[in-house]
Design a protein around this motif. Sequence first.
Motif, PDB file in Angstrom:
ATOM      1  N   SER A  17       0.844  -1.193   0.000  1.00 52.05           N
ATOM      2  CA  SER A  17       0.000   0.000   0.000  1.00 52.05           C
ATOM      3  C   SER A  17       0.878   1.240   0.000  1.00 52.05           C
ATOM      4  O   SER A  17       2.030   1.207   0.439  1.00 52.05           O
ATOM      5  CB  SER A  17      -0.951  -0.010   1.201  1.00 52.05           C
ATOM      6  OG  SER A  17      -0.238  -0.052   2.415  1.00 52.05           O
TER       7      SER A  17
ATOM      8  N   THR B 269      -6.125   4.817 -12.675  1.00 49.96           N
ATOM      9  CA  THR B 269      -5.918   3.695 -11.760  1.00 49.96           C
ATOM     10  C   THR B 269      -6.978   2.613 -11.952  1.00 49.96           C
ATOM     11  O   THR B 269      -6.682   1.429 -11.783  1.00 49.96           O
ATOM     12  CB  THR B 269      -5.888   4.204 -10.304  1.00 49.96           C
ATOM     13  OG1 THR B 269      -4.869   5.200 -10.192  1.00 49.96           O
ATOM     14  CG2 THR B 269      -5.583   3.083  -9.332  1.00 49.96           C
TER      15      THR B 269
ATOM     16  N   ASN C 159      -4.359  -3.178  -9.182  1.00 46.44           N
ATOM     17  CA  ASN C 159      -4.910  -2.317  -8.141  1.00 46.44           C
ATOM     18  C   ASN C 159      -5.922  -3.074  -7.286  1.00 46.44           C
ATOM     19  O   ASN C 159      -6.774  -3.785  -7.802  1.00 46.44           O
ATOM     20  CB  ASN C 159      -5.579  -1.091  -8.768  1.00 46.44           C
ATOM     21  CG  ASN C 159      -6.230  -0.205  -7.738  1.00 46.44           C
ATOM     22  OD1 ASN C 159      -7.440  -0.200  -7.612  1.00 46.44           O
ATOM     23  ND2 ASN C 159      -5.427   0.524  -6.999  1.00 46.44           N
TER      24      ASN C 159
ATOM     25  N   TRP D  41      -7.302  -1.296  -4.157  1.00 48.92           N
ATOM     26  CA  TRP D  41      -8.198  -0.186  -3.832  1.00 48.92           C
ATOM     27  C   TRP D  41      -7.469   1.120  -4.073  1.00 48.92           C
ATOM     28  O   TRP D  41      -6.245   1.176  -4.125  1.00 48.92           O
ATOM     29  CB  TRP D  41      -8.759  -0.261  -2.417  1.00 48.92           C
ATOM     30  CG  TRP D  41      -7.794   0.043  -1.300  1.00 48.92           C
ATOM     31  CD1 TRP D  41      -7.337   1.273  -0.910  1.00 48.92           C
ATOM     32  CD2 TRP D  41      -7.179  -0.893  -0.418  1.00 48.92           C
ATOM     33  NE1 TRP D  41      -6.477   1.161   0.146  1.00 48.92           N
ATOM     34  CE2 TRP D  41      -6.361  -0.172   0.478  1.00 48.92           C
ATOM     35  CE3 TRP D  41      -7.236  -2.272  -0.282  1.00 48.92           C
ATOM     36  CZ2 TRP D  41      -5.612  -0.772   1.475  1.00 48.92           C
ATOM     37  CZ3 TRP D  41      -6.489  -2.862   0.714  1.00 48.92           C
ATOM     38  CH2 TRP D  41      -5.700  -2.126   1.577  1.00 48.92           C
ATOM     39  N   TYR D  42      -8.259   2.182  -4.231  1.00 48.57           N
ATOM     40  CA  TYR D  42      -7.707   3.508  -4.480  1.00 48.57           C
ATOM     41  C   TYR D  42      -8.750   4.531  -4.068  1.00 48.57           C
ATOM     42  O   TYR D  42      -9.920   4.388  -4.404  1.00 48.57           O
ATOM     43  CB  TYR D  42      -7.387   3.677  -5.975  1.00 48.57           C
ATOM     44  CG  TYR D  42      -6.599   4.919  -6.277  1.00 48.57           C
ATOM     45  CD1 TYR D  42      -7.235   6.127  -6.516  1.00 48.57           C
ATOM     46  CD2 TYR D  42      -5.221   4.894  -6.313  1.00 48.57           C
ATOM     47  CE1 TYR D  42      -6.510   7.272  -6.773  1.00 48.57           C
ATOM     48  CE2 TYR D  42      -4.485   6.018  -6.574  1.00 48.57           C
ATOM     49  CZ  TYR D  42      -5.133   7.215  -6.802  1.00 48.57           C
ATOM     50  OH  TYR D  42      -4.405   8.341  -7.051  1.00 48.57           O
TER      51      TYR D  42
ATOM     52  N   CYS E 132      -4.220  10.074   0.053  1.00 48.45           N
ATOM     53  CA  CYS E 132      -4.550   9.045  -0.923  1.00 48.45           C
ATOM     54  C   CYS E 132      -4.274   7.703  -0.262  1.00 48.45           C
ATOM     55  O   CYS E 132      -3.218   7.502   0.338  1.00 48.45           O
ATOM     56  CB  CYS E 132      -3.700   9.209  -2.173  1.00 48.45           C
ATOM     57  SG  CYS E 132      -4.170   8.086  -3.499  1.00 48.45           S
TER      58      CYS E 132
ATOM     59  N   GLU F 119      -4.164   3.709  -1.144  1.00 49.18           N
ATOM     60  CA  GLU F 119      -4.139   2.837  -2.318  1.00 49.18           C
ATOM     61  C   GLU F 119      -3.367   1.559  -2.017  1.00 49.18           C
ATOM     62  O   GLU F 119      -2.445   1.568  -1.211  1.00 49.18           O
ATOM     63  CB  GLU F 119      -3.515   3.574  -3.504  1.00 49.18           C
ATOM     64  CG  GLU F 119      -2.196   4.250  -3.184  1.00 49.18           C
ATOM     65  CD  GLU F 119      -1.732   5.189  -4.269  1.00 49.18           C
ATOM     66  OE1 GLU F 119      -1.557   4.733  -5.421  1.00 49.18           O
ATOM     67  OE2 GLU F 119      -1.512   6.376  -3.969  1.00 49.18           O
TER      68      GLU F 119
ATOM     69  N   TYR G 209      -1.971  -2.375  -3.896  1.00 48.47           N
ATOM     70  CA  TYR G 209      -1.680  -3.111  -5.123  1.00 48.47           C
ATOM     71  C   TYR G 209      -1.260  -4.528  -4.769  1.00 48.47           C
ATOM     72  O   TYR G 209      -0.791  -4.783  -3.672  1.00 48.47           O
ATOM     73  CB  TYR G 209      -0.564  -2.386  -5.907  1.00 48.47           C
ATOM     74  CG  TYR G 209      -1.005  -0.980  -6.213  1.00 48.47           C
ATOM     75  CD1 TYR G 209      -1.755  -0.702  -7.342  1.00 48.47           C
ATOM     76  CD2 TYR G 209      -0.752   0.049  -5.313  1.00 48.47           C
ATOM     77  CE1 TYR G 209      -2.229   0.571  -7.580  1.00 48.47           C
ATOM     78  CE2 TYR G 209      -1.222   1.329  -5.542  1.00 48.47           C
ATOM     79  CZ  TYR G 209      -1.968   1.586  -6.680  1.00 48.47           C
ATOM     80  OH  TYR G 209      -2.453   2.840  -6.911  1.00 48.47           O
TER      81      TYR G 209
ATOM     82  N   HIS H  41       1.858   1.152 -11.531  1.00 48.19           N
ATOM     83  CA  HIS H  41       0.957   2.266 -11.207  1.00 48.19           C
ATOM     84  C   HIS H  41       1.701   3.597 -11.279  1.00 48.19           C
ATOM     85  O   HIS H  41       1.212   4.566 -11.878  1.00 48.19           O
ATOM     86  CB  HIS H  41       0.361   2.075  -9.810  1.00 48.19           C
ATOM     87  CG  HIS H  41      -0.279   3.308  -9.277  1.00 48.19           C
ATOM     88  ND1 HIS H  41      -1.472   3.789  -9.766  1.00 48.19           N
ATOM     89  CD2 HIS H  41       0.123   4.178  -8.315  1.00 48.19           C
ATOM     90  CE1 HIS H  41      -1.794   4.902  -9.122  1.00 48.19           C
ATOM     91  NE2 HIS H  41      -0.831   5.162  -8.231  1.00 48.19           N
TER      92      HIS H  41
END
Length: 142
Positions: free
Chosen positions: A47, A71, A77, A79-80, A91, A93, A95, A104
Amino acid sequence: AAAVSVALGLALVRRWRPASPGACLRAAQRRLGASAVRAPGPYKFCSIHPCFTIQDEAAAAPIMAEFVEKTKREKGNIWYGWDKVGDKLFCSEAYVDGDAVLAHLENVGPCIDKILAGPCKLESIEFHGPASELEKLRAIAD
């Protein structure tokens, strides 16, 4: 894997409190059959947690939307999302692994340049994940 996440979600809802991953896995195995649900291997997800100070919110908004659109198309991904608290912009995020983080960052590179060109100032950034995956990110984090 899809069956596991659906079953895990149901186990959490029914219990009304967080369940341990092992308890969720056992509940999914009872519901779906042991052969249908396997325990995942060691996790690799990473993250990223950047924090910005907003200097021009009107200019930042379309760039934030562009980040989200770019994204959405990324395979790795998980979450974002953006959160705004006062003049701070966060932010959150995640992966699937370090390689997905690198993909990304390459994908949104132009957005990063735009948002740092005036609309926002980067205050901090944190990368979280297993050491083996974070090692892949060392060059960009330094």
